[in-house]
Design an enzyme around this catalytic site. Sequence first.
Site, PDB file in Angstrom:
ATOM      1  N   LYS A 156       8.616   0.532 -16.208  1.00 22.42           N
ATOM      2  CA  LYS A 156       7.384   1.110 -15.663  1.00 22.42           C
ATOM      3  C   LYS A 156       7.741   1.821 -14.365  1.00 22.42           C
ATOM      4  O   LYS A 156       8.292   1.200 -13.449  1.00 22.42           O
ATOM      5  CB  LYS A 156       6.342   0.034 -15.380  1.00 22.42           C
ATOM      6  N   GLU A 196       3.220  -1.697 -23.720  1.00 20.49           N
ATOM      7  CA  GLU A 196       2.016  -2.476 -23.406  1.00 20.49           C
ATOM      8  C   GLU A 196       0.854  -2.200 -24.355  1.00 20.49           C
ATOM      9  O   GLU A 196      -0.245  -1.863 -23.930  1.00 20.49           O
ATOM     10  CB  GLU A 196       1.586  -2.229 -21.947  1.00 20.49           C
ATOM     11  N   HIS A 201      -4.907  -5.406  -7.824  1.00 24.91           N
ATOM     12  CA  HIS A 201      -4.897  -3.978  -7.509  1.00 24.91           C
ATOM     13  C   HIS A 201      -6.156  -3.591  -6.735  1.00 24.91           C
ATOM     14  O   HIS A 201      -6.115  -2.736  -5.850  1.00 24.91           O
ATOM     15  CB  HIS A 201      -4.779  -3.137  -8.790  1.00 24.91           C
ATOM     16  N   LYS A 215      10.715 -11.746 -18.870  1.00 28.53           N
ATOM     17  CA  LYS A 215      10.244 -10.358 -18.878  1.00 28.53           C
ATOM     18  C   LYS A 215      10.958  -9.545 -19.950  1.00 28.53           C
ATOM     19  O   LYS A 215      10.328  -8.770 -20.680  1.00 28.53           O
ATOM     20  CB  LYS A 215      10.415  -9.706 -17.500  1.00 28.53           C
ATOM     21  N   ARG A 225      13.515  17.238 -16.939  1.00 25.21           N
ATOM     22  CA  ARG A 225      12.898  16.555 -18.099  1.00 25.21           C
ATOM     23  C   ARG A 225      13.598  15.238 -18.460  1.00 25.21           C
ATOM     24  O   ARG A 225      13.483  14.760 -19.576  1.00 25.21           O
ATOM     25  CB  ARG A 225      12.847  17.473 -19.324  1.00 25.21           C
TER      26      ARG A 225
HETATM   27  P1  NAD Z   1       8.884  -2.646  -1.136  1.00 24.49           P
HETATM   28  O1  NAD Z   1       9.659  -1.820  -2.047  1.00 24.49           O
HETATM   29  O2  NAD Z   1       7.899  -1.977  -0.248  1.00 24.49           O
HETATM   30  O3  NAD Z   1       9.891  -3.512  -0.257  1.00 24.49           O
HETATM   31  C1  NAD Z   1       9.365  -4.400   0.689  1.00 24.49           C
HETATM   32  C2  NAD Z   1       9.942  -4.170   2.091  1.00 24.49           C
HETATM   33  O4  NAD Z   1      11.215  -4.785   2.158  1.00 24.49           O
HETATM   34  C3  NAD Z   1      10.149  -2.726   2.467  1.00 24.49           C
HETATM   35  O5  NAD Z   1       9.876  -2.565   3.823  1.00 24.49           O
HETATM   36  C4  NAD Z   1      11.625  -2.520   2.193  1.00 24.49           C
HETATM   37  O6  NAD Z   1      12.180  -1.469   2.936  1.00 24.49           O
HETATM   38  C5  NAD Z   1      12.189  -3.839   2.609  1.00 24.49           C
HETATM   39  N1  NAD Z   1      13.427  -4.239   1.982  1.00 24.49           N
HETATM   40  C6  NAD Z   1      13.806  -4.058   0.708  1.00 24.49           C
HETATM   41  N2  NAD Z   1      14.943  -4.701   0.458  1.00 24.49           N
HETATM   42  C7  NAD Z   1      15.314  -5.294   1.614  1.00 24.49           C
HETATM   43  C8  NAD Z   1      16.393  -6.129   1.998  1.00 24.49           C
HETATM   44  N3  NAD Z   1      17.304  -6.530   1.104  1.00 24.49           N
HETATM   45  N4  NAD Z   1      16.478  -6.536   3.283  1.00 24.49           N
HETATM   46  C9  NAD Z   1      15.514  -6.176   4.176  1.00 24.49           C
HETATM   47  N5  NAD Z   1      14.449  -5.422   3.870  1.00 24.49           N
HETATM   48  C10 NAD Z   1      14.354  -4.985   2.595  1.00 24.49           C
HETATM   49  O7  NAD Z   1       8.045  -3.779  -1.931  1.00 24.49           O
HETATM   50  P2  NAD Z   1       8.368  -4.643  -3.229  1.00 24.49           P
HETATM   51  O8  NAD Z   1       7.598  -5.887  -3.053  1.00 24.49           O
HETATM   52  O9  NAD Z   1       9.805  -4.709  -3.515  1.00 24.49           O
HETATM   53  O10 NAD Z   1       7.705  -3.785  -4.396  1.00 24.49           O
HETATM   54  C11 NAD Z   1       6.314  -3.555  -4.438  1.00 24.49           C
HETATM   55  C12 NAD Z   1       6.063  -2.353  -5.294  1.00 24.49           C
HETATM   56  O11 NAD Z   1       6.538  -2.622  -6.612  1.00 24.49           O
HETATM   57  C13 NAD Z   1       4.600  -1.993  -5.432  1.00 24.49           C
HETATM   58  O12 NAD Z   1       4.470  -0.603  -5.280  1.00 24.49           O
HETATM   59  C14 NAD Z   1       4.258  -2.399  -6.845  1.00 24.49           C
HETATM   60  O13 NAD Z   1       3.232  -1.617  -7.407  1.00 24.49           O
HETATM   61  C15 NAD Z   1       5.564  -2.200  -7.554  1.00 24.49           C
HETATM   62  N6  NAD Z   1       5.734  -2.990  -8.779  1.00 24.49           N
HETATM   63  C16 NAD Z   1       6.162  -2.351  -9.877  1.00 24.49           C
HETATM   64  C17 NAD Z   1       6.377  -3.057 -11.034  1.00 24.49           C
HETATM   65  C18 NAD Z   1       6.923  -2.355 -12.242  1.00 24.49           C
HETATM   66  O14 NAD Z   1       6.955  -2.969 -13.311  1.00 24.49           O
HETATM   67  N7  NAD Z   1       7.397  -1.144 -12.117  1.00 24.49           N
HETATM   68  C19 NAD Z   1       6.153  -4.436 -11.063  1.00 24.49           C
HETATM   69  C20 NAD Z   1       5.724  -5.072  -9.910  1.00 24.49           C
HETATM   70  C21 NAD Z   1       5.517  -4.336  -8.748  1.00 24.49           C
HETATM   71  N1  GLY Z   2       4.803  -5.723 -13.891  1.00 21.48           N
HETATM   72  C1  GLY Z   2       4.121  -5.579 -15.135  1.00 21.48           C
HETATM   73  C2  GLY Z   2       4.947  -4.970 -16.218  1.00 21.48           C
HETATM   74  O1  GLY Z   2       6.084  -4.641 -16.026  1.00 21.48           O
HETATM   75  O2  GLY Z   2       4.446  -4.807 -17.289  1.00 21.48           O
END
Ligand code: NAD
Ligand code: GLY
Length: 368
Positions: free
Chosen positions: A142, A236, A251, A226, A120
């Site tokens: 998030k 939000e 999306h 942010k 939890r």
């Molecule tokens: P990801 O986590 O898939 O990473 C991208 C790629 O880079 C992966 O293959 C990973 O293994 C690799 N990688 C990571 N760090 C590395 C490094 N230092 N060197 C080499 N390779 C590395 O993608 P992302 O773009 O980081 O994140 C996208 C995700 O984030 C989506 O699922 C999206 O929905 C989410 N997101 C969440 C929020 C939030 O507020 N929580 C905001 C924006 C995006």
């Molecule tokens: N990436 C959008 C948010 O964090 O609200």
Amino acid sequence: MQTLNVALGQRSYPIHIGSGLLTQVDLLLPHLAQPRVAVVTNSTIAPLYLSNLVNALHDAGVAVQEIILPDGEIYKNWETLNLIFDALLAAHCERKTTLIALGGGVIGDLTGFAAACYLRGVPFIQIPTTLLAQVDSSVGGKTGINHPLGKNMIGAFYQPQAVIADLHTLRTLPARELSAGLAEVIKYGLIADIEFLEWLENNMAALRALDMTCLSYAVERACAIKADIVAQDERESGLRALLNLGHTFGHAIESGMGYGNWLHGEAVAAGTMLAADLSRRLGWLTEDDVARIRALYCAAGLPDAAPDLGVETYLRWMGLDKKVEDGRIRFVLLRAVGDGVVSGDVAQHLLLETLHSCNTSRIKPALS
Ligand code: NAD
Ligand code: GLY
């Protein structure tokens, strides 16, 4: 090192931004409730960075459980989440055991959601290793996973204890992933800070060449914007929706093209071009404004047009957006460059004109 604060009362936390922070465990130790952590990462990041972090923790007397997941957006689901729970339970991790997310947004979102649910709720710390994660997903709480019927549809608001962004990890990031992160950086300029947008226009080449001074400023400015928005609207109910510029269309693109085929940041860039087109049809942006945004995405190595999924497909996926209220899609649009606005009052014929304007021929071959 720069340190920012996300001001959320008792749930406030620092964002540390700098080079070589991965092994500076003195940044982590004050946040641990017991000398025990579980580090969640993936099979790509583990060989690059896991042992550095684990060795530094061991040297500080911290016991470490390693959890290495498969890499990819397609694994941001229930099955992978359960792998985390399996490992935590098998190792008898306790309520005071801190989860550490070492990776990009996928690892951060999965780990944060696991931390929100396990026993939890256990503490967690974000160590983001992609640009996208450093400027966006690691900050703001998030967390969640994808559902076959929609992106990020299952999750929780759950804030980390700290965010530690080591800029040196970006040196191993593939160029395409760096560009995807730049899409989220550009977003902050477009919605809230015209001067930052101008700075990005002038420094895009240096950012793509991994100039650490420029990267440090970009990450810091993005996180500051942010943190300010999250502090005002954590869950939000209004303002924070601005951070979703390009995401309603984006999306739909990510889901419609199949998770992992378009990177999140690429879909956000293409989605923002549609939001810009719609803003122009509403009389808020000029043709020149739209061309300016397109030029910046091109300079960042991002798509500057959206794929032609078909109007019906767009509408179906967009109907699942988390911002839908009373059945109406709410859009994040631009009243001007540098001035975002949330609008639930968009005439259907304008939306249809925007969706009909999708032009697959403009999309770079690597993405089409
Ligand atoms: P990801 O986590 O898939 O990473 C991208 C790629 O880079 C992966 O293959 C990973 O293994 C690799 N990688 C990571 N760090 C590395 C490094 N230092 N060197 C080499 N390779 C590395 O993608 P992302 O773009 O980081 O994140 C996208 C995700 O984030 C989506 O699922 C999206 O929905 C989410 N997101 C969440 C929020 C939030 O507020 N929580 C905001 C924006 C995006
Ligand atoms: N990436 C959008 C948010 O964090 O609200």
